[in-house]
Design a protein around this motif. Structure first.
Motif, short mmCIF file in Angstrom:
data_model
loop_
_atom_site.label_atom_id
_atom_site.label_comp_id
_atom_site.label_asym_id
_atom_site.label_seq_id
_atom_site.Cartn_x
_atom_site.Cartn_y
_atom_site.Cartn_z
N PRO A 1 0.82 -1.24 0.08
CA PRO A 1 0.08 0.15 0.07
C PRO A 1 0.62 1.28 0.11
CG PRO A 1 -0.99 -1.57 1.72
CD PRO A 1 0.51 -2.10 1.29
N PHE A 2 1.84 1.33 0.69
CA PHE A 2 2.60 2.38 0.89
C PHE A 2 3.59 2.66 -0.26
CE2 PHE A 2 2.26 1.12 5.13
CZ PHE A 2 1.78 2.04 5.73
N ILE B 1 1.01 4.27 -2.74
CA ILE B 1 0.98 5.58 -2.42
C ILE B 1 1.97 6.43 -2.98
CG2 ILE B 1 0.75 7.16 -0.35
CD1 ILE B 1 -0.73 5.14 1.11
N VAL C 1 1.68 9.55 -5.46
CA VAL C 1 2.45 11.04 -5.25
C VAL C 1 3.39 11.37 -6.20
CG1 VAL C 1 3.40 12.33 -3.33
CG2 VAL C 1 1.70 10.84 -2.91
N ALA D 1 5.90 9.88 2.10
CA ALA D 1 5.76 8.61 1.52
C ALA D 1 7.00 7.91 1.54
CB ALA D 1 5.12 8.55 0.46
#
Length: 431
Positions: free
Chosen positions: A191-192, A195, A199, A225
């Motif tokens: 998930p990171f 993200i 971004v 992030a």
């Protein structure tokens, strides 16, 4: 004092023209408040009430911890050997530093230092992401070893890192669950990674299209992030060189209680060596008692032989303890001198010597995941609110008369950090 400067001019204008109620209020002052002070104090009361409910929420888990630790202190001491103290200490330092930057951000919002405010909120966010990155390493390492709550616990000292096929064949996990347990770090990082990629794309598009505000928002968020993966790298470095790397885990903890008894026996052996003559005298004095030992009846009666035979099975730990207790009572009844004073407790000190069992260790890790997991959820919630603050700080919404949201979020963040300050020694430093 709620605000730094007075807003008497705006309030006077409001008093002169009741029909222009909404027009006389600044955009940041809600229409149902008369002054910035009233708005700030109302918000402060609300956040304190919310924090009280949070304290009550965590108090239940701390009470459960206290009860289980009181009942089985040996299990908690033994299982804490699995926890990497270095990772916990690093996360403690990271959160303490984030509290400093958050408090500093509140001050900058009051003095209208907008650039510094943005930098400090972004730093607080980065610390939160580093914390989650380190915690991801810690969680994935334990999941792969089988250090799970009761019902799923499968740790074995003989095979600390089983493969997915072994989890399916030996422990009955489904193939999907076995794959998740052996590759959990990838699932935690995915998930990171998404993200961070999103971004980055946002940053490039906003730069190419000349959208300055969006570009100003995307720059610090990209750093935030990527900070998660900095925490993953730091955690990997510390875990690989940790104190439990080469099989020195608590499976050594499985023998924690036995090791303690071994030390006691070693001490008694040293005492016996120094008092050889005395022991000979005692043995000579009890020679006649030994000849009568067979005449002393056991409370188990005729079932004693059968119980002793069944106790030879390793799975019958209860019968083994019963036989030991019976033998100790026989020795006391015969007037023998006990070589181990702790044996006068009729075998109670030898019950459940192995703490590395699903029923025992699983309870510890159930409490561990519950307390640290709920804390991590609060970290995630704090990250979401801090991102909202960061966007508003870039837009320069805060000033000397309106800084309440920064102050409220700061109080929440300090509570989250304070809870971890209690969790760290209670879980990691109890040995």
């Amino acid at each position: 004092m709620a605000t730094i400067d007075s807003v008497s001019s705006s309030t006077d204008a409001h008093a002169d023209d009741s029909h222009g109620h909404d027009h006389d209020h600044p955009s940041w002052l809600a229409h149902h408040f008369e002054t910035p002070e009233q708005q700030f104090d109302s918000g402060k009361l609300g956040i304190w009430l919310f924090l009280v409910t949070e304290i009550l929420f965590f108090s239940g888990m701390f009470c459960a911890y206290a009860i289980f630790r009181m009942l089985r202190p040996d299990v908690f001491v033994g299982c804490s050997e699995f926890l990497n103290t270095k990772l916990g200490a690093i996360n403690t330092g990271v959160l303490l530093f984030s509290s400093l930057t958050m408090a500093w951000a509140v001050r900058c919002s009051q003095t209208e230092e907008h650039k510094k405010l943005v930098a400090l909120i972004a730093t607080t966010l980065s610390c939160a992401m580093v914390f989650l990155g380190v915690k991801s390493i810690e969680y994935s390492h334990k999941w792969g070893m089988g250090l799970l709550p009761p019902g799923s616990y499968f740790y074995s000292a003989a095979n600390e890192h089983p493969t997915a096929n072994q989890l399916v064949e030996q422990h009955g996990f489904s193939e999907s669950m076995a794959y998740f347990l052996t590759h959990s770090l990838y699932f935690l990082c995915a998930p990171f990674a998404v993200i961070a990629a999103g971004v980055f794309v946002w940053l490039v598009i906003s730069k190419l299209t000349g959208k300055d505000f969006q570009y100003a928002c995307a720059k610090p968020l990209l750093v935030v992030a990527l900070s998660f993966f900095g925490g993953v790298g730091l955690g990997t470095l510390l875990e690989s060189g940790g104190e439990h790397h080469d099989g020195e885990h608590v499976a050594a903890a499985g023998d924690h209680a036995d090791g303690a008894h071994g030390e006691e026996h070693a001490e008694h052996a040293g005492e016996d060596h120094d008092e050889t003559d005395h022991s000979h005298v005692v043995a000579a004095g009890d020679h006649s008692a030994e000849s009568e030992s067979a005449m002393v009846e056991t409370p188990l009666g005729d079932d004693y032989a059968a119980v002793k035979l069944l106790a030879e099975n390793e799975t019958n730990t209860g019968l083994k303890d019963l036989v030991v207790a019976e033998q100790t009572q026989q020795s006391i009844a015969e007037g023998k001198v006990l070589t181990d004073p702790s044996a006068s407790d009729a075998g109670i000190s030898t019950i459940e010597g192995d703490v590395n069992t699903p029923r025992q260790a699983g309870v510890f890790f159930g409490i561990y995941y519950c307390m640290t997991g709920v804390h991590a959820v609060h970290i995630l919630a704090g990250i979401g609110v801090l991102v909202w603050l960061l966007v508003r700080a870039i837009r320069q919404d805060f000033n000397r008369q309106y800084f309440g949201p920064v102050d409220y979020v700061g109080l929440y963040w300090h509570l989250v950090d304070l809870i971890w300050i209690y969790l760290f020694p209670l879980l990691y430093l109890i040995r």
